[in-house]
Design a protein around this motif. Structure first.
Motif, PDB file in Angstrom:
ATOM      1  N   LEU A   1       0.895  -1.170  -0.010  1.00  0.00           N
ATOM      2  CA  LEU A   1       0.048   0.081  -0.359  1.00  0.00           C
ATOM      3  C   LEU A   1       0.789   0.973  -0.323  1.00  0.00           C
ATOM      4  CD1 LEU A   1      -2.474   2.007   0.319  1.00  0.00           C
ATOM      5  CD2 LEU A   1      -2.497   0.992   2.585  1.00  0.00           C
ATOM      6  N   THR A   2       1.595   1.214   1.130  1.00  0.00           N
ATOM      7  CA  THR A   2       2.377   2.340   0.883  1.00  0.00           C
ATOM      8  C   THR A   2       3.706   2.732  -0.518  1.00  0.00           C
ATOM      9  OG1 THR A   2       2.597   2.203   3.256  1.00  0.00           O
ATOM     10  CG2 THR A   2       4.646   3.210   2.012  1.00  0.00           C
ATOM     11  N   ASN A   3       4.319   1.831  -1.078  1.00  0.00           N
ATOM     12  CA  ASN A   3       4.276   1.323  -2.442  1.00  0.00           C
ATOM     13  C   ASN A   3       3.603   1.814  -2.987  1.00  0.00           C
ATOM     14  OD1 ASN A   3       7.084   0.972  -0.913  1.00  0.00           O
ATOM     15  ND2 ASN A   3       7.134  -1.194  -1.160  1.00  0.00           N
ATOM     16  N   TYR A   4       2.536   1.593  -3.492  1.00  0.00           N
ATOM     17  CA  TYR A   4       1.109   1.859  -4.943  1.00  0.00           C
ATOM     18  C   TYR A   4       1.291   3.380  -4.614  1.00  0.00           C
ATOM     19  CZ  TYR A   4      -2.668   2.386  -6.750  1.00  0.00           C
ATOM     20  OH  TYR A   4      -4.068   2.685  -7.189  1.00  0.00           O
ATOM     21  N   LEU A   5       0.868   4.196  -3.591  1.00  0.00           N
ATOM     22  CA  LEU A   5       0.740   5.139  -3.408  1.00  0.00           C
ATOM     23  C   LEU A   5       2.225   6.541  -3.134  1.00  0.00           C
ATOM     24  CD1 LEU A   5      -1.332   5.593   0.117  1.00  0.00           C
ATOM     25  CD2 LEU A   5      -2.309   5.478  -2.605  1.00  0.00           C
ATOM     26  N   ALA A   6       3.288   5.638  -3.047  1.00  0.00           N
ATOM     27  CA  ALA A   6       4.070   6.442  -3.047  1.00  0.00           C
ATOM     28  C   ALA A   6       4.830   6.562  -4.792  1.00  0.00           C
ATOM     29  CB  ALA A   6       5.819   5.308  -2.482  1.00  0.00           C
ATOM     30  N   SER A   7       4.231   5.270  -5.361  1.00  0.00           N
ATOM     31  CA  SER A   7       5.143   4.914  -6.779  1.00  0.00           C
ATOM     32  C   SER A   7       3.856   6.443  -7.989  1.00  0.00           C
ATOM     33  CB  SER A   7       5.206   3.601  -7.393  1.00  0.00           C
ATOM     34  OG  SER A   7       3.404   3.377  -7.304  1.00  0.00           O
ATOM     35  N   GLY A   8       2.963   6.038  -7.368  1.00  0.00           N
ATOM     36  CA  GLY A   8       1.794   7.573  -8.074  1.00  0.00           C
ATOM     37  C   GLY A   8       2.465   8.774  -7.911  1.00  0.00           C
ATOM     38  N   ALA A   9       2.538   8.723  -6.605  1.00  0.00           N
ATOM     39  CA  ALA A   9       2.352  10.270  -6.135  1.00  0.00           C
ATOM     40  C   ALA A   9       4.259  10.997  -6.890  1.00  0.00           C
ATOM     41  CB  ALA A   9       3.088  10.469  -4.944  1.00  0.00           C
ATOM     42  N   LEU A  10       5.550  10.125  -6.892  1.00  0.00           N
ATOM     43  CA  LEU A  10       5.758   9.977  -7.368  1.00  0.00           C
ATOM     44  C   LEU A  10       6.175  10.508  -8.638  1.00  0.00           C
ATOM     45  CD1 LEU A  10       8.466   7.536  -4.997  1.00  0.00           C
ATOM     46  CD2 LEU A  10       8.635  10.347  -4.884  1.00  0.00           C
ATOM     47  N   GLY A  11       5.383   9.381  -8.934  1.00  0.00           N
ATOM     48  CA  GLY A  11       5.623   9.390 -10.916  1.00  0.00           C
ATOM     49  C   GLY A  11       5.129  10.892 -11.518  1.00  0.00           C
ATOM     50  N   CYS A  12       3.911  11.423 -10.787  1.00  0.00           N
ATOM     51  CA  CYS A  12       2.965  12.232 -11.216  1.00  0.00           C
ATOM     52  C   CYS A  12       3.534  13.852 -11.050  1.00  0.00           C
ATOM     53  CB  CYS A  12       1.325  12.931 -10.477  1.00  0.00           C
ATOM     54  SG  CYS A  12       0.187  11.518 -10.845  1.00  0.00           S
ATOM     55  N   TRP A  13       4.823  13.536  -9.929  1.00  0.00           N
ATOM     56  CA  TRP A  13       5.985  14.712  -9.682  1.00  0.00           C
ATOM     57  C   TRP A  13       6.523  14.731 -10.498  1.00  0.00           C
ATOM     58  CZ3 TRP A  13      11.491  14.611  -8.109  1.00  0.00           C
ATOM     59  CH2 TRP A  13      11.551  15.505  -7.915  1.00  0.00           C
ATOM     60  N   VAL A  14       7.350  13.405 -11.486  1.00  0.00           N
ATOM     61  CA  VAL A  14       8.512  13.515 -12.496  1.00  0.00           C
ATOM     62  C   VAL A  14       8.087  14.633 -13.497  1.00  0.00           C
ATOM     63  CG1 VAL A  14       9.672  12.159 -13.514  1.00  0.00           C
ATOM     64  CG2 VAL A  14       9.941  11.292 -11.274  1.00  0.00           C
ATOM     65  N   PHE A  15       6.375  14.184 -13.538  1.00  0.00           N
ATOM     66  CA  PHE A  15       6.047  13.630 -15.405  1.00  0.00           C
ATOM     67  C   PHE A  15       5.008  14.676 -15.147  1.00  0.00           C
ATOM     68  CE2 PHE A  15       6.397   9.024 -15.351  1.00  0.00           C
ATOM     69  CZ  PHE A  15       7.330   9.100 -16.118  1.00  0.00           C
ATOM     70  N   TYR A  16       4.407  15.658 -13.796  1.00  0.00           N
ATOM     71  CA  TYR A  16       3.650  16.807 -14.816  1.00  0.00           C
ATOM     72  C   TYR A  16       4.298  18.161 -14.338  1.00  0.00           C
ATOM     73  CZ  TYR A  16       0.511  13.037 -14.855  1.00  0.00           C
ATOM     74  OH  TYR A  16       0.147  11.771 -15.793  1.00  0.00           O
ATOM     75  N   GLY A  17       3.803  19.262 -14.340  1.00  0.00           N
ATOM     76  CA  GLY A  17       4.506  20.805 -14.391  1.00  0.00           C
ATOM     77  C   GLY A  17       4.328  21.301 -13.500  1.00  0.00           C
ATOM     78  N   TYR A  18       3.955  20.449 -11.928  1.00  0.00           N
ATOM     79  CA  TYR A  18       4.296  20.926 -10.725  1.00  0.00           C
ATOM     80  C   TYR A  18       5.233  20.684  -9.822  1.00  0.00           C
ATOM     81  CZ  TYR A  18       1.529  16.991  -8.699  1.00  0.00           C
ATOM     82  OH  TYR A  18       0.902  15.198  -9.134  1.00  0.00           O
ATOM     83  N   GLY A  19       5.293  19.671 -10.453  1.00  0.00           N
ATOM     84  CA  GLY A  19       7.315  18.532 -10.393  1.00  0.00           C
ATOM     85  C   GLY A  19       8.268  19.340 -11.110  1.00  0.00           C
ATOM     86  N   LEU A  20       8.161  17.653 -12.159  1.00  0.00           N
ATOM     87  CA  LEU A  20      10.171  18.687 -13.284  1.00  0.00           C
ATOM     88  C   LEU A  20       9.463  18.650 -14.285  1.00  0.00           C
ATOM     89  CD1 LEU A  20      12.106  15.325 -11.153  1.00  0.00           C
ATOM     90  CD2 LEU A  20      12.209  17.540 -10.913  1.00  0.00           C
ATOM     91  N   GLY A  21       8.331  18.000 -14.506  1.00  0.00           N
ATOM     92  CA  GLY A  21       7.895  18.598 -15.969  1.00  0.00           C
ATOM     93  C   GLY A  21       8.007  17.386 -17.127  1.00  0.00           C
ATOM     94  N   GLN A  22       8.693  16.253 -16.862  1.00  0.00           N
ATOM     95  CA  GLN A  22       8.704  15.815 -17.879  1.00  0.00           C
ATOM     96  C   GLN A  22       8.388  14.683 -17.973  1.00  0.00           C
ATOM     97  OE1 GLN A  22      12.663  15.349 -18.091  1.00  0.00           O
ATOM     98  NE2 GLN A  22      12.518  17.352 -16.644  1.00  0.00           N
ATOM     99  N   LEU A  23       6.743  15.167 -19.195  1.00  0.00           N
ATOM    100  CA  LEU A  23       5.923  14.464 -19.842  1.00  0.00           C
ATOM    101  C   LEU A  23       6.577  14.490 -21.236  1.00  0.00           C
ATOM    102  CD1 LEU A  23       2.562  13.434 -19.747  1.00  0.00           C
ATOM    103  CD2 LEU A  23       2.344  15.946 -20.625  1.00  0.00           C
TER     104      LEU A  23
END
Length: 415
Positions: free
Chosen positions: A347-369
């Motif tokens: 459960l922890t890893n599922y939630l963490a993977s989604g949060a980290l992935g979105c942060w890497v790809f989306y504009g409010y994070g690293l914006g690597q989309l």
């Protein structure tokens, strides 16, 4: 009837686990091979989620820039992972339900109230995830369908098996028959707004504003549950069926002691993997750009039965691989030792993977989309899983549970 009797003799054709396995379950211990299986399922879920974070928003441009390696990676992900990983995850969720029920019987805990609380807390996790972290949440569906498990807790083993198989295998075949009858795909309200929604999603997730992403997460969740009708119906029925089959595998002892069921598991893997692979190739054709109409489209819909079939093959093969050694010392294999901590903290890893992935790809994070190709997405997902597995091992060396698992248990009460 006590809990040990229930695990070994309820229903018909049941063969319970050895005493040490039953003792481990009933005293709250962990079975490392089940945790390792859960970790492998999580790996597949992360691979598909990381891909969908980009492809669902910017898929047309990503495919247009794809080379042969990228297309091969996409085909492998679609055929080997899409639907199969989450099917394994759902199966193991049902197995977890059965294990918790057995523990609850031993402790004298009121199981229905306990499990209802547990599903309510999981629903809360899912809503937080859907709104604030990753729009592709599965926890809300698991929690809502999980309430149905309370009503089947006293079902006989044969009934669990037959109903589970019917819910998993029949819906795609019925949908295909209806498509043949109406002469085309079943009506789906989501198709009427797909183009406009994709443009809105791209704008929201490339925006530097986190509030834009949250608003889009909400719209995506409402859209999927509200108008993606045929897909959600097929998926939800399949998930419920997999829950029942997971519970069946515990009640019979099949999942608890794979070493004692080697012949059955070998036969299942030998049949399910080739059949499921062929059907999965067929069901993946639309995602690979192949358009079909009429009877051909109905055949592709029917081929969706290959998704759970291949998942069953995976579970059987990996259960054999991870089965405990029959002679002392009964130490886990290096693979099992690496995977099990990630499964304990799924459960922890599922939630963490989604949060980290979105942060890497989306504009409010690293914006690597718009910067990673298809092969790169798969590589990122695998590396992310490896990192989470290593962190899980470090965490569990100091603590008994992952942070999300601890909070889930505290809010639910213990079984």
């Amino acid at each position: 009837m006590n809990a040990h009797q229930d695990i070994s003799t309820s229903g018909t054709h049941a063969a319970g686990p050895p005493d040490d396995v039953a003792r481990t379950i009933l005293t709250g211990g962990r079975l490392a091979h089940i945790d390792a299986l859960r970790a492998l399922a999580l790996l597949g879920v992360i691979v598909m989620n990381i891909g969908s974070m980009v492809m669902a928003v910017n898929g047309r441009a990503t495919f247009a820039a794809a080379g042969p390696t990228d297309l091969a990676a996409a085909a492998v992900d679609l055929i080997l992972f899409q639907g199969k990983a989450r099917s394994c995850f759902a199966f193991l969720f049902g197995a977890g339900f059965a294990i918790l029920m057995l523990r609850s019987q031993t402790c004298g805990t009121g199981f229905p109230a306990f499990y209802a609380r547990r599903m309510l807390v999981l629903l809360g996790f899912g809503l937080v995830n859907q709104v604030f972290l990753f729009w592709g949440d599965i926890l809300v569906t698991y929690a809502l369908l999980g309430f149905a498990l309370i009503m089947v807790r006293h079902w006989a083993i044969d009934r669990l098996l037959k109903t589970g198989l019917a819910l998993v295998l029949a819906p795609p075949l019925i949908a295909a028959a209806l498509e043949l009858a109406v002469g085309g795909p079943l009506p789906n309200l989501i198709e009427t707004s797909r183009g406009a929604e994709a443009a809105a999603a791209l704008a929201a997730y490339t925006s530097p504003s986190y509030a834009d992403a949250v608003a889009q997460n909400i719209r995506t969740g409402l859209r999927e549950f509200g108008v993606n009708t045929p897909h959600m119906t097929l998926y939800n029925l399949s998930v419920l069926g997999l829950f029942l089959l997971g519970a069946w595998s515990v009640r019979t002892g099949l999942l608890l002691d794979p070493a004692a069921h080697r012949r059955l598991l070998r036969r299942l893997a030998a049949i399910a993997i080739p059949i499921g692979s062929v059907l999965s190739v067929a069901s993946s054709l639309p995602f690979l750009g192949v358009r079909a109409t009429g009877a051909a489209h109905a055949a592709i819909t029917a081929a969706y039965v290959g998704v759970p079939i291949l998942a069953f093959g995976y579970l059987a093969a990996f259960a054999l691989l991870l089965a405990r050694r029959p002679s002392p010392p009964r130490r886990p294999s290096p693979l099992q030792a690496f995977l099990a901590p990630a499964g304990r903290m799924s459960l922890t890893n599922y939630l963490a993977s989604g949060a980290l992935g979105c942060w890497v790809f989306y504009g409010y994070g690293l914006g690597q989309l718009e910067r990673l190709n298809l092969f790169g997405l798969t590589a990122v997902a695998v590396l992310l899983f490896v990192a989470l597995a290593l962190l899980s091992r470090l965490w569990l060396a100091r603590f008994r549970q992952g942070p999300a698992e601890w909070l889930w248990r505290r809010l639910s009460g213990s079984a």
